[in-house]
Scaffold this motif. Sequence first.
Motif, PDB file in Angstrom:
ATOM      1  N   ARG A 191      33.988  41.799  36.216  1.00  0.00           N
ATOM      2  CA  ARG A 191      32.968  42.809  36.439  1.00  0.00           C
ATOM      3  C   ARG A 191      31.713  42.571  35.515  1.00  0.00           C
ATOM      4  NH1 ARG A 191      33.018  48.076  38.852  1.00  0.00           N
ATOM      5  NH2 ARG A 191      35.253  47.835  39.274  1.00  0.00           N
ATOM      6  N   ASP A 192      30.736  42.719  35.862  1.00  0.00           N
ATOM      7  CA  ASP A 192      29.524  42.636  34.959  1.00  0.00           C
ATOM      8  C   ASP A 192      29.143  43.856  34.343  1.00  0.00           C
ATOM      9  OD1 ASP A 192      28.176  43.914  36.928  1.00  0.00           O
ATOM     10  OD2 ASP A 192      26.908  42.363  37.735  1.00  0.00           O
ATOM     11  N   MET A 193      27.887  44.005  33.726  1.00  0.00           N
ATOM     12  CA  MET A 193      27.475  45.184  33.088  1.00  0.00           C
ATOM     13  C   MET A 193      28.680  45.708  32.109  1.00  0.00           C
ATOM     14  SD  MET A 193      24.528  45.910  34.314  1.00  0.00           S
ATOM     15  CE  MET A 193      24.120  47.305  33.423  1.00  0.00           C
ATOM     16  N   GLY A 194      29.416  44.580  31.242  1.00  0.00           N
ATOM     17  CA  GLY A 194      30.134  44.741  30.269  1.00  0.00           C
ATOM     18  C   GLY A 194      31.424  45.506  30.751  1.00  0.00           C
ATOM     19  N   GLY A 195      31.630  45.495  32.111  1.00  0.00           N
ATOM     20  CA  GLY A 195      32.891  45.969  32.575  1.00  0.00           C
ATOM     21  C   GLY A 195      32.433  47.588  32.750  1.00  0.00           C
ATOM     22  N   GLN A 196      31.510  48.090  32.689  1.00  0.00           N
ATOM     23  CA  GLN A 196      31.338  49.509  33.087  1.00  0.00           C
ATOM     24  C   GLN A 196      31.365  49.805  34.626  1.00  0.00           C
ATOM     25  OE1 GLN A 196      27.901  51.431  31.151  1.00  0.00           O
ATOM     26  NE2 GLN A 196      27.386  49.460  30.109  1.00  0.00           N
ATOM     27  N   HIS A 197      31.686  51.120  34.713  1.00  0.00           N
ATOM     28  CA  HIS A 197      32.158  51.132  36.163  1.00  0.00           C
ATOM     29  C   HIS A 197      31.222  51.070  37.212  1.00  0.00           C
ATOM     30  CE1 HIS A 197      30.022  54.941  35.009  1.00  0.00           C
ATOM     31  NE2 HIS A 197      29.744  55.033  36.121  1.00  0.00           N
ATOM     32  N   PHE A 198      29.858  51.009  36.844  1.00  0.00           N
ATOM     33  CA  PHE A 198      28.691  50.953  37.986  1.00  0.00           C
ATOM     34  C   PHE A 198      28.415  49.315  37.997  1.00  0.00           C
ATOM     35  CE2 PHE A 198      26.760  52.372  33.871  1.00  0.00           C
ATOM     36  CZ  PHE A 198      26.258  51.148  33.542  1.00  0.00           C
ATOM     37  N   GLY A 199      28.821  48.525  37.223  1.00  0.00           N
ATOM     38  CA  GLY A 199      28.853  47.214  37.178  1.00  0.00           C
ATOM     39  C   GLY A 199      29.291  46.610  38.551  1.00  0.00           C
ATOM     40  N   LEU A 200      28.760  45.519  38.848  1.00  0.00           N
ATOM     41  CA  LEU A 200      29.149  44.596  40.238  1.00  0.00           C
ATOM     42  C   LEU A 200      30.288  43.918  39.757  1.00  0.00           C
ATOM     43  CD1 LEU A 200      25.775  43.443  41.483  1.00  0.00           C
ATOM     44  CD2 LEU A 200      27.003  45.616  42.048  1.00  0.00           C
ATOM     45  N   PHE A 201      31.334  43.641  40.707  1.00  0.00           N
ATOM     46  CA  PHE A 201      32.565  43.005  40.403  1.00  0.00           C
ATOM     47  C   PHE A 201      33.004  42.172  41.689  1.00  0.00           C
ATOM     48  CE2 PHE A 201      33.767  46.868  42.617  1.00  0.00           C
ATOM     49  CZ  PHE A 201      34.646  46.533  43.464  1.00  0.00           C
ATOM     50  N   ASN A 202      34.136  41.338  41.530  1.00  0.00           N
ATOM     51  CA  ASN A 202      34.623  40.654  42.447  1.00  0.00           C
ATOM     52  C   ASN A 202      36.093  40.151  41.908  1.00  0.00           C
ATOM     53  OD1 ASN A 202      34.759  39.059  44.796  1.00  0.00           O
ATOM     54  ND2 ASN A 202      32.697  38.299  44.396  1.00  0.00           N
ATOM     55  N   THR A 203      37.107  40.010  42.995  1.00  0.00           N
ATOM     56  CA  THR A 203      38.201  39.739  42.677  1.00  0.00           C
ATOM     57  C   THR A 203      38.764  38.378  43.113  1.00  0.00           C
ATOM     58  OG1 THR A 203      38.901  40.537  44.842  1.00  0.00           O
ATOM     59  CG2 THR A 203      39.010  41.935  42.917  1.00  0.00           C
ATOM     60  N   GLY A 204      39.894  37.871  42.514  1.00  0.00           N
ATOM     61  CA  GLY A 204      40.342  36.466  42.809  1.00  0.00           C
ATOM     62  C   GLY A 204      41.989  36.469  42.584  1.00  0.00           C
ATOM     63  N   THR A 205      42.639  35.419  43.030  1.00  0.00           N
ATOM     64  CA  THR A 205      43.830  35.409  43.142  1.00  0.00           C
ATOM     65  C   THR A 205      44.541  34.164  42.245  1.00  0.00           C
ATOM     66  OG1 THR A 205      44.450  36.388  45.282  1.00  0.00           O
ATOM     67  CG2 THR A 205      46.121  35.222  44.231  1.00  0.00           C
ATOM     68  N   ILE A 206      45.172  34.517  41.165  1.00  0.00           N
ATOM     69  CA  ILE A 206      45.688  33.348  40.159  1.00  0.00           C
ATOM     70  C   ILE A 206      47.300  33.143  40.382  1.00  0.00           C
ATOM     71  CG2 ILE A 206      46.002  32.554  37.797  1.00  0.00           C
ATOM     72  CD1 ILE A 206      43.159  32.783  38.907  1.00  0.00           C
ATOM     73  N   THR A 207      47.752  31.978  40.837  1.00  0.00           N
ATOM     74  CA  THR A 207      49.043  31.740  41.108  1.00  0.00           C
ATOM     75  C   THR A 207      49.736  31.238  39.689  1.00  0.00           C
ATOM     76  OG1 THR A 207      48.855  31.548  43.374  1.00  0.00           O
ATOM     77  CG2 THR A 207      50.829  30.639  42.107  1.00  0.00           C
ATOM     78  N   ILE A 208      50.736  31.516  39.022  1.00  0.00           N
ATOM     79  CA  ILE A 208      51.295  30.960  37.817  1.00  0.00           C
ATOM     80  C   ILE A 208      52.624  30.575  38.282  1.00  0.00           C
ATOM     81  CG2 ILE A 208      52.172  31.214  35.483  1.00  0.00           C
ATOM     82  CD1 ILE A 208      49.865  33.228  35.343  1.00  0.00           C
ATOM     83  N   SER A 209      52.827  29.260  38.208  1.00  0.00           N
ATOM     84  CA  SER A 209      54.307  28.487  38.633  1.00  0.00           C
ATOM     85  C   SER A 209      54.864  28.292  37.349  1.00  0.00           C
ATOM     86  CB  SER A 209      54.336  27.284  39.215  1.00  0.00           C
ATOM     87  OG  SER A 209      53.566  27.698  40.638  1.00  0.00           O
ATOM     88  N   LEU A 210      56.290  28.548  37.246  1.00  0.00           N
ATOM     89  CA  LEU A 210      57.082  28.351  35.909  1.00  0.00           C
ATOM     90  C   LEU A 210      57.693  26.881  36.260  1.00  0.00           C
ATOM     91  CD1 LEU A 210      59.089  31.596  35.712  1.00  0.00           C
ATOM     92  CD2 LEU A 210      56.779  31.094  34.395  1.00  0.00           C
ATOM     93  N   GLU A 211      57.498  26.113  34.890  1.00  0.00           N
ATOM     94  CA  GLU A 211      58.057  24.740  34.908  1.00  0.00           C
ATOM     95  C   GLU A 211      59.419  24.854  34.477  1.00  0.00           C
ATOM     96  OE1 GLU A 211      55.623  22.815  31.991  1.00  0.00           O
ATOM     97  OE2 GLU A 211      53.848  22.361  33.633  1.00  0.00           O
ATOM     98  N   ASP A 212      60.402  24.049  35.214  1.00  0.00           N
ATOM     99  CA  ASP A 212      61.951  24.177  34.788  1.00  0.00           C
ATOM    100  C   ASP A 212      62.105  23.654  33.320  1.00  0.00           C
ATOM    101  OD1 ASP A 212      64.324  24.479  35.189  1.00  0.00           O
ATOM    102  OD2 ASP A 212      64.685  22.599  36.113  1.00  0.00           O
ATOM    103  N   GLU A 213      63.048  24.348  32.503  1.00  0.00           N
ATOM    104  CA  GLU A 213      63.582  23.808  31.601  1.00  0.00           C
ATOM    105  C   GLU A 213      65.024  23.755  31.632  1.00  0.00           C
ATOM    106  OE1 GLU A 213      61.720  22.735  28.517  1.00  0.00           O
ATOM    107  OE2 GLU A 213      59.982  23.189  29.550  1.00  0.00           O
ATOM    108  N   ASN A 214      65.615  22.717  30.658  1.00  0.00           N
ATOM    109  CA  ASN A 214      66.956  22.567  31.067  1.00  0.00           C
ATOM    110  C   ASN A 214      67.881  23.832  30.068  1.00  0.00           C
ATOM    111  OD1 ASN A 214      69.379  21.539  31.782  1.00  0.00           O
ATOM    112  ND2 ASN A 214      69.313  19.895  30.192  1.00  0.00           N
TER     113      ASN A 214
END
Length: 843
Positions: A325-348
């Motif tokens: 969100r712009d305007m420093g995150g204020q409620h009247f600021g414009l915003f957009n969303t996105g999806t982040i996928t986090i995969s866990l790497e295998d450890e022994n």
Amino acid sequence: MAVASAAPGSLFCKQLLFSLLVLILFCDACQKISLRVPSHLRSDRLVGKVNLKECLQSASLILSNDPDFRILEDGSIYTTRDLILSPQRKSFSIFLSDSQKQEQKEIEIELEARGKKVFRKRHSKDMVLQRSKRRWAPIPCSLMENSLGPFPQHVQQVQSDTAQNYTVFYSISGPGVDKEPLNLFFIDKDTGDIFCTRSIDREQYQEFPIYAYATTADGYAPEYPLPLLFKVEDDNDNAPYFETKVTIFNVPENCRIGTSVAKVTAIDLDEPDTLHTRLKFKILQQIPDHPKHFTVHPDTGVISTTSLLLDREKCDTYQLIMEVRDMGGQHFGLFNTGTITISLEDENDNAPYFTETAYFTEVEENRIDVEILRMAVHDLDLPNTPSSKAVYQILQGNENGNFKISTDPKTNEAVLCVVKPLNYEVNHQIVLKIGVVNEAQFSSAPNSQTPTMCTTTVTVKVKDSDEGPECQPPVKVIQSADGLPAGQELLGYKALDPETRSGEGLRYKKIRDEDNWFDINERTGDLRTVKVLDRESKFVKNNQYNVSVVATDTDGRSCTGTLVVLLEDHNDHPPQIDRDVTICQHNQDFALLSPMDPDGPENGPPFEFRLDNSVNRLWTIEQKDDKTAFLRAKQQLDYNIYRVPIEIKDRHGLSAKHVLSVRLCDCTTPSECNLPMEIRERDVKVAKVILGKWAILSMVLGSALLLCALFTCFCVTIKKTAKKCFPEDVAQQNLIISNTEGPGEEVMEANIRLPTQTSNICDTTSVGTLGGQGVKTQQNFEVVKGGYTLDSSKGGGQQILESVKGAGQGLTDTSRYAYTDWHSFTQPRLGEESIRGHTLIKN
């Protein structure tokens, strides 16, 4: 930060007035700013913009003492209601405060309403206008992006100082006028008011550099063109967005708190470094949502972990729905969303384990390279990775190396095989302890214990079978003296029947005996020598001679053993040396003698070198070390081949005499040494030297040239010294038919050359020089026939032919005589025996 005005009498209004009072009392004044504005100002319209940072770098509080105006953080001044300015000027103040540095500043703003001026026309009788050197000052101006009008919208007014007395017409040019975008601006030629005809997109046009012109009615320009810069003020009309809608990041499982996962970035097309592009990031939702494992930094967009419970075996993928969100995150600021996928790497972090705690199997004795058992394991880590691939080990029970365990790469099972024969008579049952680990090292989770190796037991039962003879050990060593004569007995290889533990009924046969040293007793396996055993034989390696024997029982079953005959060294070989030695004088004046002793080290060096007495006057030998010595010549010798007798002893005194053939050459390397054939033998016969055809030809031509030179010198000498002599008694001489036809009678002046050899004509044995010195004997012959006298001059060594006819003058050529003289001298002596057409010459 803009502050909205509150209703009179409210608490907020009282606090505002109190703050203004404090600021007025303690703040410092900044520069005064004047703005020319229309007399009618509508509500919520931009009046102008001031640079607040020039007055106070960081202001935490921005206030206006006039509630009709509100001030934003970027310095923009907006009206809060509709205003009509009187011809008089209106002013108000902006108060700035920095709470951290305890600083206060005041900016005074003066608004001046625009008025109309009286136009005058310049007549021809008026004085010609002079161009003013002072530039007409540009007035700062800005345009709001996406303005809603009404259009045409007044932008700015330009005025020339000359318009106070004369009529001036205004015009503009540049982008937005006569260049793209066309017709965006126009100017009132009489008043100088500039208007905008439509809204502007700042992302397309950030500013417009325009030139304003002032001219009189007759086209005269009293002013220089005035540059105007219309800057488009950004409107927050672009929402920020993530560069990619779906992004995948990886992070190891069991990582520590605060581990950085990734950094997300977003793009905002509005004006940089403004509130419109000040972005804030936030995680809206985590899937699965419990427990919370991730957080994001609101300013940088760095995603990090907040939990120690990231276990891939429980959940291997997380999705984060994020907002920017712009305007420093204020409620009247414009915003957009996105999806982040986090995969866990295998450890022994999970140890493999066997499906059973104990296994049982059986195998027949003497079987090899046979698979006897397969064992499966389970592992919770990611399949087909080093964290799950199993590595098996035999921990106990395989001390003799009878078993081998491996991993099936397809099934990950343990494969147990027998690689060395098992003996039922020795062990009926074997218990193995098997362990399993992974290819990758264990990586336990924080605050947890490292997993231990999983083990299991395998019981292997050995089945009995009727087997053939047994050759144990496979290799047997016996000792024998070096030089053992033929016909001697040696203990042979013995095999056993594993059932009876005896060798009865077995038959032995020799299958390998490289130099055929032995015969073998078929029943006992003992050996009998058929040759003298020689440790220095080429078939002996490291003092060992190998004999391979096969033992066969009555059923035809057999085993093979090897008998190693270890020969004890005997000092039966004196030191040996290469007899051809070359000394290259260009390189060094000695030869290095390096003898070899076929016997072992106990019967070899140190060596003792000794020269024969016959060559001590020419040669010397100097010991270098225990194995080598230097051979040098005592004096400067000719290049030749020499015979040098030498005696060499080993450490026990066993010696041998050798005659070295030493080549002393003028060379750099021994391969260049090639002694000539003419060099005389000194102490040894010179080796035959074969000359090439070119060498022989050059030698023959050289000899011929030498003989010709000697013959020419001899002829010249005889020409000057010889006197013509003929013996009186021709009959006593040897006459040789020369087959040379004499000249005819008509040839009266022909000359005949006498032979130059005078050994039988005149005895001049000791002629040392051409001057006639050293003459021992002289003989005088007188010939009275024909009127000539052949006399020998005494003392001069020269021979001349004198004539008694005439004045006694001699002929100029002592070797030539007239034909009449020769004929008158020889004809009476030849008689009837002469042959017509031939000349008789004294030998």
